[in-house]
Design a protein around this motif. Structure first.
Motif, PDB file in Angstrom:
ATOM      1  N   HIS A  42      -3.976  -7.880  11.350  1.00  0.00           N
ATOM      2  CA  HIS A  42      -2.509  -7.925  11.348  1.00  0.00           C
ATOM      3  C   HIS A  42      -2.012  -8.295   9.951  1.00  0.00           C
ATOM      4  CE1 HIS A  42      -2.464  -7.630  15.675  1.00  0.00           C
ATOM      5  NE2 HIS A  42      -3.432  -8.538  15.685  1.00  0.00           N
ATOM      6  N   GLY A  59      -3.063   6.955  -5.641  1.00  0.00           N
ATOM      7  CA  GLY A  59      -2.991   5.827  -4.714  1.00  0.00           C
ATOM      8  C   GLY A  59      -1.791   6.007  -3.798  1.00  0.00           C
ATOM      9  N   GLY A  60      -2.065   6.209  -2.503  1.00  0.00           N
ATOM     10  CA  GLY A  60      -0.970   6.486  -1.572  1.00  0.00           C
ATOM     11  C   GLY A  60      -0.844   5.445  -0.488  1.00  0.00           C
ATOM     12  N   SER A  61      -1.024   4.176  -0.885  1.00  0.00           N
ATOM     13  CA  SER A  61      -0.775   3.084   0.062  1.00  0.00           C
ATOM     14  C   SER A  61       0.663   2.593  -0.182  1.00  0.00           C
ATOM     15  CB  SER A  61      -1.843   2.012  -0.155  1.00  0.00           C
ATOM     16  OG  SER A  61      -1.670   0.922   0.718  1.00  0.00           O
ATOM     17  N   TYR A  62       0.915   1.302   0.028  1.00  0.00           N
ATOM     18  CA  TYR A  62       2.301   0.811  -0.001  1.00  0.00           C
ATOM     19  C   TYR A  62       2.996   1.054  -1.351  1.00  0.00           C
ATOM     20  CZ  TYR A  62      -0.140  -1.615   3.708  1.00  0.00           C
ATOM     21  OH  TYR A  62      -0.940  -1.887   4.786  1.00  0.00           O
ATOM     22  N   SER A  81       0.827  -8.773  -2.423  1.00  0.00           N
ATOM     23  CA  SER A  81       1.429  -8.672  -1.092  1.00  0.00           C
ATOM     24  C   SER A  81       2.020  -7.292  -0.903  1.00  0.00           C
ATOM     25  CB  SER A  81       2.524  -9.730  -0.904  1.00  0.00           C
ATOM     26  OG  SER A  81       3.649  -9.386  -1.677  1.00  0.00           O
ATOM     27  N   HIS A 115       1.142  -9.796   7.630  1.00  0.00           N
ATOM     28  CA  HIS A 115       2.302 -10.679   7.793  1.00  0.00           C
ATOM     29  C   HIS A 115       3.104 -10.801   6.501  1.00  0.00           C
ATOM     30  CE1 HIS A 115       1.349 -12.102  11.820  1.00  0.00           C
ATOM     31  NE2 HIS A 115       0.081 -12.029  11.448  1.00  0.00           N
ATOM     32  N   GLY A 137      -4.493  -0.058  -6.703  1.00  0.00           N
ATOM     33  CA  GLY A 137      -4.981  -1.309  -6.124  1.00  0.00           C
ATOM     34  C   GLY A 137      -6.199  -1.872  -6.844  1.00  0.00           C
ATOM     35  N   GLY A 143      -7.625   6.937   0.855  1.00  0.00           N
ATOM     36  CA  GLY A 143      -7.581   6.151   2.097  1.00  0.00           C
ATOM     37  C   GLY A 143      -8.440   4.902   2.139  1.00  0.00           C
ATOM     38  N   GLY A 153     -10.789 -10.830   5.463  1.00  0.00           N
ATOM     39  CA  GLY A 153      -9.545 -10.298   6.024  1.00  0.00           C
ATOM     40  C   GLY A 153      -9.363 -10.626   7.501  1.00  0.00           C
ATOM     41  N   PRO A 201      -7.380   1.371   1.331  1.00  0.00           N
ATOM     42  CA  PRO A 201      -6.582   0.202   0.928  1.00  0.00           C
ATOM     43  C   PRO A 201      -7.378  -1.089   1.085  1.00  0.00           C
ATOM     44  CG  PRO A 201      -5.895   0.951   3.082  1.00  0.00           C
ATOM     45  CD  PRO A 201      -6.899   1.961   2.584  1.00  0.00           C
TER      46      PRO A 201
HETATM   47  C1  LIG Z   1      -7.975  -8.828   3.332  1.00  0.00           C
HETATM   48  C2  LIG Z   1      -6.546  -8.714   2.876  1.00  0.00           C
HETATM   49  C3  LIG Z   1      -5.502  -9.041   3.753  1.00  0.00           C
HETATM   50  C4  LIG Z   1      -4.186  -8.927   3.337  1.00  0.00           C
HETATM   51  N1  LIG Z   1      -3.164  -9.291   4.177  1.00  0.00           N
HETATM   52  C5  LIG Z   1      -1.891  -9.179   3.756  1.00  0.00           C
HETATM   53  C6  LIG Z   1      -0.804  -9.540   4.612  1.00  0.00           C
HETATM   54  O1  LIG Z   1      -0.984  -9.973   5.754  1.00  0.00           O
HETATM   55  N2  LIG Z   1       0.477  -9.424   4.123  1.00  0.00           N
HETATM   56  C7  LIG Z   1       0.724  -8.964   2.869  1.00  0.00           C
HETATM   57  O2  LIG Z   1       1.899  -8.869   2.478  1.00  0.00           O
HETATM   58  N3  LIG Z   1      -0.289  -8.621   2.046  1.00  0.00           N
HETATM   59  C8  LIG Z   1      -1.571  -8.711   2.467  1.00  0.00           C
HETATM   60  N4  LIG Z   1      -2.591  -8.377   1.617  1.00  0.00           N
HETATM   61  C9  LIG Z   1      -2.255  -7.847   0.294  1.00  0.00           C
HETATM   62  C10 LIG Z   1      -1.848  -6.373   0.444  1.00  0.00           C
HETATM   63  O3  LIG Z   1      -2.747  -5.709   1.313  1.00  0.00           O
HETATM   64  C11 LIG Z   1      -1.871  -5.717  -0.940  1.00  0.00           C
HETATM   65  O4  LIG Z   1      -1.029  -6.460  -1.810  1.00  0.00           O
HETATM   66  C12 LIG Z   1      -1.385  -4.277  -0.835  1.00  0.00           C
HETATM   67  O5  LIG Z   1      -2.237  -3.523  -0.010  1.00  0.00           O
HETATM   68  C13 LIG Z   1      -1.315  -3.652  -2.231  1.00  0.00           C
HETATM   69  O6  LIG Z   1      -0.878  -2.352  -2.104  1.00  0.00           O
HETATM   70  P1  LIG Z   1      -1.330  -1.261  -3.173  1.00  0.00           P
HETATM   71  O7  LIG Z   1      -0.651  -0.003  -2.737  1.00  0.00           O
HETATM   72  O8  LIG Z   1      -1.122  -1.781  -4.532  1.00  0.00           O
HETATM   73  O9  LIG Z   1      -2.918  -1.146  -3.025  1.00  0.00           O
HETATM   74  P2  LIG Z   1      -3.850  -0.769  -1.727  1.00  0.00           P
HETATM   75  O10 LIG Z   1      -3.071  -1.036  -0.500  1.00  0.00           O
HETATM   76  O11 LIG Z   1      -5.104  -1.470  -1.959  1.00  0.00           O
HETATM   77  O12 LIG Z   1      -3.997   0.794  -1.885  1.00  0.00           O
HETATM   78  C14 LIG Z   1      -4.565   1.417  -2.992  1.00  0.00           C
HETATM   79  C15 LIG Z   1      -4.765   2.879  -2.588  1.00  0.00           C
HETATM   80  O13 LIG Z   1      -5.189   3.628  -3.729  1.00  0.00           O
HETATM   81  C16 LIG Z   1      -6.254   4.467  -3.353  1.00  0.00           C
HETATM   82  N5  LIG Z   1      -7.027   4.788  -4.559  1.00  0.00           N
HETATM   83  C17 LIG Z   1      -7.539   3.939  -5.480  1.00  0.00           C
HETATM   84  N6  LIG Z   1      -8.146   4.610  -6.461  1.00  0.00           N
HETATM   85  C18 LIG Z   1      -8.011   5.933  -6.143  1.00  0.00           C
HETATM   86  C19 LIG Z   1      -8.440   7.130  -6.774  1.00  0.00           C
HETATM   87  N7  LIG Z   1      -9.108   7.122  -7.927  1.00  0.00           N
HETATM   88  N8  LIG Z   1      -8.152   8.319  -6.178  1.00  0.00           N
HETATM   89  C20 LIG Z   1      -7.465   8.349  -4.994  1.00  0.00           C
HETATM   90  N9  LIG Z   1      -7.021   7.236  -4.362  1.00  0.00           N
HETATM   91  C21 LIG Z   1      -7.303   6.047  -4.934  1.00  0.00           C
HETATM   92  C22 LIG Z   1      -7.024   3.657  -2.323  1.00  0.00           C
HETATM   93  O14 LIG Z   1      -7.838   4.479  -1.532  1.00  0.00           O
HETATM   94  C23 LIG Z   1      -5.873   3.025  -1.550  1.00  0.00           C
HETATM   95  O15 LIG Z   1      -5.438   3.871  -0.498  1.00  0.00           O
HETATM   96  C24 LIG Z   1      -3.906  -8.482   2.028  1.00  0.00           C
HETATM   97  C25 LIG Z   1      -4.946  -8.156   1.166  1.00  0.00           C
HETATM   98  C26 LIG Z   1      -6.259  -8.285   1.576  1.00  0.00           C
HETATM   99  C27 LIG Z   1      -7.375  -7.956   0.631  1.00  0.00           C
END
Ligand SMILES: Cc1cc2nc3c(=O)[nH]c(=O)nc-3n(C[C@H](O)[C@H](O)[C@H](O)COP(=O)(O)OP(=O)(O)OC[C@H]3O[C@@H](n4cnc5c(N)ncnc54)[C@H](O)[C@@H]3O)c2cc1C
Length: 302
Positions: free
Chosen positions: A47, A13-16, A278, A49, A113, A38, A129, A40
């Motif tokens: 946007h 998982g390479g998001s935040y 968040s 926030h 995530g 990729g 969203g 998330p």
């Molecule tokens: C619709 C929506 C709007 C939002 N708006 C806001 C906002 O305005 N402000 C805010 O602070 N928060 C917001 N959030 C919450 C925020 O987006 C999440 O808290 C945040 O993205 C969590 O980060 P994460 O890295 O844990 O997971 P994610 O950002 O969901 O990333 C998980 C990553 O893991 C990867 N992954 C998963 N399983 C595998 C696997 N087996 N192999 C390879 N890769 C994998 C996915 O592809 C993804 O890239 C929102 C959430 C949603 C659903």
């Protein structure tokens, strides 16, 4: 990508959350592989926030900037693809991807995530969203004073209504079936002029994800500007459970302390293990996971 298939830590998982843990590890010169496909959860949101210094940026702008910063650390490598399975080995773990590439590491960080389960209502997923939102902190301010629906029932709906009440005086709970509130909750909702609508929703009319009307099974049509949705989720990756990590009753990966799971050498961060969903919390818990994984490597090696 990388020629060397053996790492100190693999982050899935390479998001935040994942990028944040990679920064802590990269700054400690740990050999790290980030596997990410990729997807998330906020991909459809225009946007983002409530994350200091990045308020109002697109989700992609924030993650691109984070990735650029992490890429500067020479011991951090990236792999684009899906981690499909994981097994325990003598010295740690082996991860296999969907294209059958194999990587090993002493420790794993899951920053995978969660996956939202869209209800069977036409138009819901297109609005998710954009004008059907999950959290007042993330998007409530932008929709203040608007005609607001809450598509939820029971405690979740009550909780959301109490939060949104501060942002708008036009709030309706849409339970999409028989309402499930205690008499005390009903009294409070009534005192705050929050209406409850029990009729099943058949469709959400929208323009490019911008909600216009809710259409009900009885043919009724009510205009709304925005709606909150409390919907179920599943874990994005089933590898942690396959390796023995326990889940909480709510479906999050159980943390015993400092982002450590119930299985030694496996850590989690971000949405998969935290109901405070968040970007700020993902970054914070990722930072802790990276530091704790590094701290345990230090204890083992020093
Ligand atoms: C619709 C929506 C709007 C939002 N708006 C806001 C906002 O305005 N402000 C805010 O602070 N928060 C917001 N959030 C919450 C925020 O987006 C999440 O808290 C945040 O993205 C969590 O980060 P994460 O890295 O844990 O997971 P994610 O950002 O969901 O990333 C998980 C990553 O893991 C990867 N992954 C998963 N399983 C595998 C696997 N087996 N192999 C390879 N890769 C994998 C996915 O592809 C993804 O890239 C929102 C959430 C949603 C659903």
């Amino acid at each position: 990508m990388t020629d060397n298939n053996n790492f100190d830590v693999i982050i899935i998982g390479g998001s935040y959350a994942g990028l944040s843990s990679a920064m802590a590890l990269g700054r400690s010169l740990r050999n790290v592989l980030i596997i990410d496909n990729g997807q998330p959860c906020n991909i459809q949101t225009p946007h983002s926030h409530n994350f200091l210094t990045q308020d109002g940026k697109t989700p992609k702008e924030i993650s691109n900037l984070a990735k650029q910063e992490v890429e500067k650390y020479e011991t951090v490598k990236f792999y684009k693809g899906l981690a499909k399975s994981g097994v325990k080995t003598e010295n740690g773990f082996e991860i296999t991807t969907d294209t059958n590439d194999k990587f090993t590491a002493k420790k794993l960080i899951f920053a995978t995530g969660i996956k939202d389960t869209m209800p069977d209502i036409k138009g819901f997923s297109e609005c998710w969203g954009i004008s059907i939102i999950h959290c007042p902190y993330c998007h409530g301010y932008e929709h203040r004073y608007q005609n607001t629906g809450i598509i939820a029932n029971g405690q979740k709906a009550f909780h959301l209504a109490s939060m949104v009440n501060n942002l708008s005086d036009k709030v309706t709970i849409l339970t999409n079936g028989k309402a499930d509130f205690s008499s005390e909750q009903l009294e409070k909702l009534n005192n705050h002029n929050i209406k409850i609508f029990e009729t099943k929703i058949s469709e959400i009319e929208h323009k490019n994800g911008q909600l216009e009307n809710l259409i009900f099974k009885d043919g009724n049509k009510i205009p709304f500007d925005v709606a909150y949705g409390a919907i179920p989720f599943t874990q994005h990756s089933d590898i942690p459970v396959s390796l023995g990590c326990e889940l909480t009753e709510q479906g999050y990966i159980k943390i015993v302390a400092f982002q450590k799971t119930t299985i030694p050498n496996i850590y989690v961060c971000g949405d998969n293990s935290n109901m405070m969903r968040s970007v700020a919390n993902a970054v914070s818990s990722g930072n802790i996971a990276g530091a704790v994984a590094n701290g345990e490597l230090v204890q083992e090696q020093f």
